[in-house]
Write a protein that holds these residues in place. Structure first.
Motif, mmCIF file in Angstrom:
data_model
loop_
_atom_site.group_PDB
_atom_site.id
_atom_site.type_symbol
_atom_site.label_atom_id
_atom_site.label_comp_id
_atom_site.label_asym_id
_atom_site.label_seq_id
_atom_site.Cartn_x
_atom_site.Cartn_y
_atom_site.Cartn_z
ATOM 1 N N GLN A 33 1.186 -1.093 -0.220
ATOM 2 C CA GLN A 33 -0.250 -0.202 0.091
ATOM 3 C C GLN A 33 0.604 1.091 0.638
ATOM 4 O O GLN A 33 1.946 1.594 0.605
ATOM 5 N N PRO A 34 0.226 2.080 -0.625
ATOM 6 C CA PRO A 34 1.139 3.283 -0.783
ATOM 7 C C PRO A 34 1.196 3.540 0.941
ATOM 8 O O PRO A 34 0.239 3.980 1.563
ATOM 9 N N SER A 35 2.431 4.620 1.505
ATOM 10 C CA SER A 35 2.433 4.512 1.953
ATOM 11 C C SER A 35 1.998 6.156 2.924
ATOM 12 O O SER A 35 1.885 7.128 1.722
ATOM 13 N N ARG A 36 0.603 6.216 3.511
ATOM 14 C CA ARG A 36 0.047 7.385 4.032
ATOM 15 C C ARG A 36 0.788 8.216 4.971
ATOM 16 O O ARG A 36 0.659 7.564 6.005
ATOM 17 N N PRO A 37 0.273 9.515 5.088
ATOM 18 C CA PRO A 37 1.290 10.523 6.678
ATOM 19 C C PRO A 37 -0.099 10.007 7.833
ATOM 20 O O PRO A 37 -0.896 9.814 7.743
ATOM 21 N N TYR A 38 0.833 10.452 8.754
ATOM 22 C CA TYR A 38 0.793 10.141 10.336
ATOM 23 C C TYR A 38 -0.828 10.080 10.399
ATOM 24 O O TYR A 38 -2.230 9.888 10.873
ATOM 25 N N PHE A 39 -0.400 11.850 10.183
ATOM 26 C CA PHE A 39 -1.942 12.941 10.333
ATOM 27 C C PHE A 39 -2.917 12.237 9.005
ATOM 28 O O PHE A 39 -4.574 12.748 10.312
ATOM 29 N N SER A 40 -3.145 11.550 8.110
ATOM 30 C CA SER A 40 -4.765 10.860 7.585
ATOM 31 C C SER A 40 -4.662 10.490 8.834
ATOM 32 O O SER A 40 -6.429 9.933 8.285
ATOM 33 N N LEU A 41 -3.843 9.294 9.096
ATOM 34 C CA LEU A 41 -4.621 8.159 9.741
ATOM 35 C C LEU A 41 -5.458 8.687 10.997
ATOM 36 O O LEU A 41 -6.606 7.465 11.571
ATOM 37 N N TYR A 42 -4.345 9.308 11.486
ATOM 38 C CA TYR A 42 -5.504 9.811 12.644
ATOM 39 C C TYR A 42 -6.778 10.285 12.758
ATOM 40 O O TYR A 42 -7.766 10.387 13.399
ATOM 41 N N ARG A 43 -6.382 11.679 11.652
ATOM 42 C CA ARG A 43 -7.509 11.425 11.003
ATOM 43 C C ARG A 43 -9.011 11.173 10.835
ATOM 44 O O ARG A 43 -10.178 10.907 11.183
ATOM 45 N N LYS A 44 -8.676 9.966 10.339
ATOM 46 C CA LYS A 44 -9.564 8.241 9.158
ATOM 47 C C LYS A 44 -9.740 7.971 11.091
ATOM 48 O O LYS A 44 -11.200 7.942 10.647
ATOM 49 N N GLY A 45 -9.095 7.458 12.099
ATOM 50 C CA GLY A 45 -9.565 7.231 13.098
ATOM 51 C C GLY A 45 -10.419 8.030 13.928
ATOM 52 O O GLY A 45 -11.384 7.329 14.455
#
Length: 178
Positions: free
Chosen positions: A74-86
């Protein structure tokens, strides 16, 4: 409010004066008595279909050779994007809202002046502990994942444990009384 005798008399007049009402009620009774066995058969079929699916999944897990799962590219996603998704997932999760609405008010002292402040403190404690627990789980899952992916013997043991649990749940569903 009408008494029971008045209601019975009223219903009797409608019953004998309106053939459409009488026919509709009769057909509804027939349908109810006809559909009850079909409903039971449907539930029984769903139960056995679910049990069969669990047993099939147990068989698939058992026959797996123990090849470890390879991580998806999978393409690497920034941590803030993952945090916002959560955060969005937790806000949209109805269980969290029900928890705050149903469980937390029991711990608020009604005699105190500031119920809203107490709720905010309880919610803050909940958010803090959830953040710490989920962060620890994520951290350790990331560390353990590299070991599990490369260890074929461990993957085989996981597959056997998964097969055993799925088979036990499937058999329990198949042979339950309901």
């Amino acid at each position: 409010m009408k008494s029971r005798d008045e209601l019975t008399d009223h219903f009797t007049r409608i019953w004998f004066s309106c053939p459409l009402f009488r026919t509709t009620c009769t057909y509804c009774c027939y349908l109810r008595n006809f559909c009850r066995p079909l409903s039971i058969l449907s539930r029984l079929f769903d139960c056995y279909r679910g049990a069969a699916y669990l047993l099939f999944m147990a068989y698939e897990a058992f026959k797996d050779s123990g090849s470890a799962a390879k991580p998806l590219s999978q393409p690497s996603r920034p941590y803030f994007s993952l945090y916002r998704k959560g955060i969005v997932m937790n806000i949209l999760n109805p269980k969290v809202s029900l928890f705050f609405l149903a469980l937390l008010p029991q711990f608020v002292n009604q005699q105190a002046n500031s119920s809203a402040l107490q709720m905010l403190i309880l919610e803050g404690v909940f958010i803090l502990q959830a953040f710490l627990i989920f962060s620890a789980i994520s951290f350790f899952a990331g560390k353990i994942a590299f070991y599990v992916v490369e260890n074929h013997a461990l993957a085989r043991k996981f597959n056997l444990a998964k097969a055993l649990l799925l088979a036990l749940i499937g058999l329990q569903i198949a042979f339950s009384d309901q």
